[in-house]
Design a protein around this motif. Sequence first.
Motif, short mmCIF file in Angstrom:
data_model
loop_
_atom_site.label_atom_id
_atom_site.label_comp_id
_atom_site.label_asym_id
_atom_site.label_seq_id
_atom_site.Cartn_x
_atom_site.Cartn_y
_atom_site.Cartn_z
N ALA A 110 0.84 -1.21 0.00
CA ALA A 110 0.00 0.00 0.00
C ALA A 110 0.87 1.26 0.00
CB ALA A 110 -0.92 -0.01 1.22
N ILE A 111 1.96 1.25 0.76
CA ILE A 111 2.81 2.44 0.82
C ILE A 111 3.65 2.56 -0.46
CG2 ILE A 111 4.67 3.62 2.10
CD1 ILE A 111 3.30 2.84 4.65
N ALA A 112 4.02 1.43 -1.05
CA ALA A 112 4.73 1.46 -2.34
C ALA A 112 3.82 2.10 -3.40
CB ALA A 112 5.14 0.06 -2.76
N LYS A 113 2.53 1.79 -3.31
CA LYS A 113 1.57 2.36 -4.27
C LYS A 113 1.42 3.87 -4.02
CE LYS A 113 -3.01 1.48 -6.04
NZ LYS A 113 -4.33 1.12 -5.53
N LEU A 114 1.36 4.23 -2.76
CA LEU A 114 1.18 5.63 -2.38
C LEU A 114 2.37 6.50 -2.80
CD1 LEU A 114 -0.85 7.33 -0.63
CD2 LEU A 114 0.64 6.88 1.31
N THR A 115 3.58 5.94 -2.67
CA THR A 115 4.79 6.74 -2.91
C THR A 115 5.41 6.47 -4.28
OG1 THR A 115 6.15 5.00 -1.91
CG2 THR A 115 5.40 6.76 -0.45
N GLY A 116 5.04 5.34 -4.90
CA GLY A 116 5.67 4.97 -6.17
C GLY A 116 7.12 4.52 -5.98
N ARG A 117 7.49 4.11 -4.76
CA ARG A 117 8.87 3.71 -4.47
C ARG A 117 8.88 2.34 -3.79
NH1 ARG A 117 8.59 8.08 -6.33
NH2 ARG A 117 9.87 9.94 -5.98
N PRO A 118 9.96 1.55 -3.98
CA PRO A 118 10.06 0.29 -3.25
C PRO A 118 10.01 0.54 -1.74
CG PRO A 118 12.14 0.82 -4.34
CD PRO A 118 11.13 1.81 -4.83
N THR A 119 9.30 -0.32 -1.04
CA THR A 119 9.02 -0.05 0.39
C THR A 119 9.28 -1.30 1.23
OG1 THR A 119 7.31 1.54 -0.24
CG2 THR A 119 7.15 0.64 1.99
N ARG A 120 9.92 -1.10 2.36
CA ARG A 120 10.09 -2.19 3.33
C ARG A 120 9.48 -1.79 4.66
NH1 ARG A 120 16.29 -4.24 2.02
NH2 ARG A 120 15.76 -4.90 -0.09
N VAL A 121 8.76 -2.72 5.25
CA VAL A 121 8.13 -2.46 6.55
C VAL A 121 8.67 -3.47 7.55
CG1 VAL A 121 5.94 -2.15 7.79
CG2 VAL A 121 6.01 -1.84 5.30
N LEU A 122 8.98 -2.99 8.73
CA LEU A 122 9.51 -3.84 9.80
C LEU A 122 8.88 -3.37 11.11
CD1 LEU A 122 11.96 -5.81 9.21
CD2 LEU A 122 13.35 -4.28 10.57
N ASN A 123 8.93 -4.19 12.11
CA ASN A 123 8.49 -3.78 13.45
C ASN A 123 9.21 -2.49 13.87
OD1 ASN A 123 9.46 -4.06 16.58
ND2 ASN A 123 7.32 -4.64 16.29
N ASP A 124 8.50 -1.59 14.53
CA ASP A 124 9.08 -0.28 14.86
C ASP A 124 10.32 -0.35 15.76
OD1 ASP A 124 7.54 -1.11 17.02
OD2 ASP A 124 6.42 0.75 17.24
#
Length: 236
Positions: free
Chosen positions: A95-109
């Motif tokens: 969803a954030i990759a779509k929002l920003t148009g950039r490759p995105t990685r999500v990890l625990n805070d």
Amino acid sequence: MANTQPTLCIDIGGTGLKLMVVSHQGKALTERYRVETPQPATPSAVLKALKGLLAQVKTPYARVSVGFPGVVVDSTVQTAPNLHASFTAFPLGKAIAKLTGRPTRVLNDAGVQGHGVIQGRGTELCITLGTGFGFALYVNGVYVPNLEMAHHPFRDGYTYEEYVGNAAFEAVGKKKWNKRVRRVVRQLEPIFNYRVLYVGGGNAKKLEVDLPTNVKRVENLAGLLGGVRLWEHEAG
Ligand code: BGC
């Protein structure tokens, strides 16, 4: 994508959403933009709030790192104890990759935060004191993902998070909360035998207790700066 490109670092918290563009050397290239976490914190409300923050960012970035307050596997949320339950199984990275148009990685805070401060030697722990209780373990710089100490029983029928999370801070006040944090630190020591324990999160600044020399308080900003290291250390 060359690793020398700036990273947009996002920290999703139970209280605030924060973001900042950071150079590959870990230098802040923008101010830290912040907005209150919308309530109820559903995926669509959080994405909408992030979109509003992103509109203010004029500095270019090539990739995105996100710290999320729950269990995250392959950039998909598994749990979100302090946000809306509809985050469960939400593909936040996509969803954030779509929002920003950039490759995105999500990890625990807490996992992201620790990446911003560890030395990469031996056993290092990072705990975060904020809305929730974050916990991250690193062995020679490698993160052991999603150890949820927050919800483990600690004392008097309370979990670690119930004992030292923000609700506890508000309920018992600064003095008692400080004593509680010291107890938590003392308890973790003989279990993990860490070389260094880092203490971060929004409430770390309220700590007034003397801490052992191998326990270091760190700036909450590390939660954002660690996002850069995510691209060196973590698989996509
Ligand atoms: C969550 C953790 C998170 C911590 C700090 C806890 O409630 O279970 O995953 O790291 O809060 O946000």
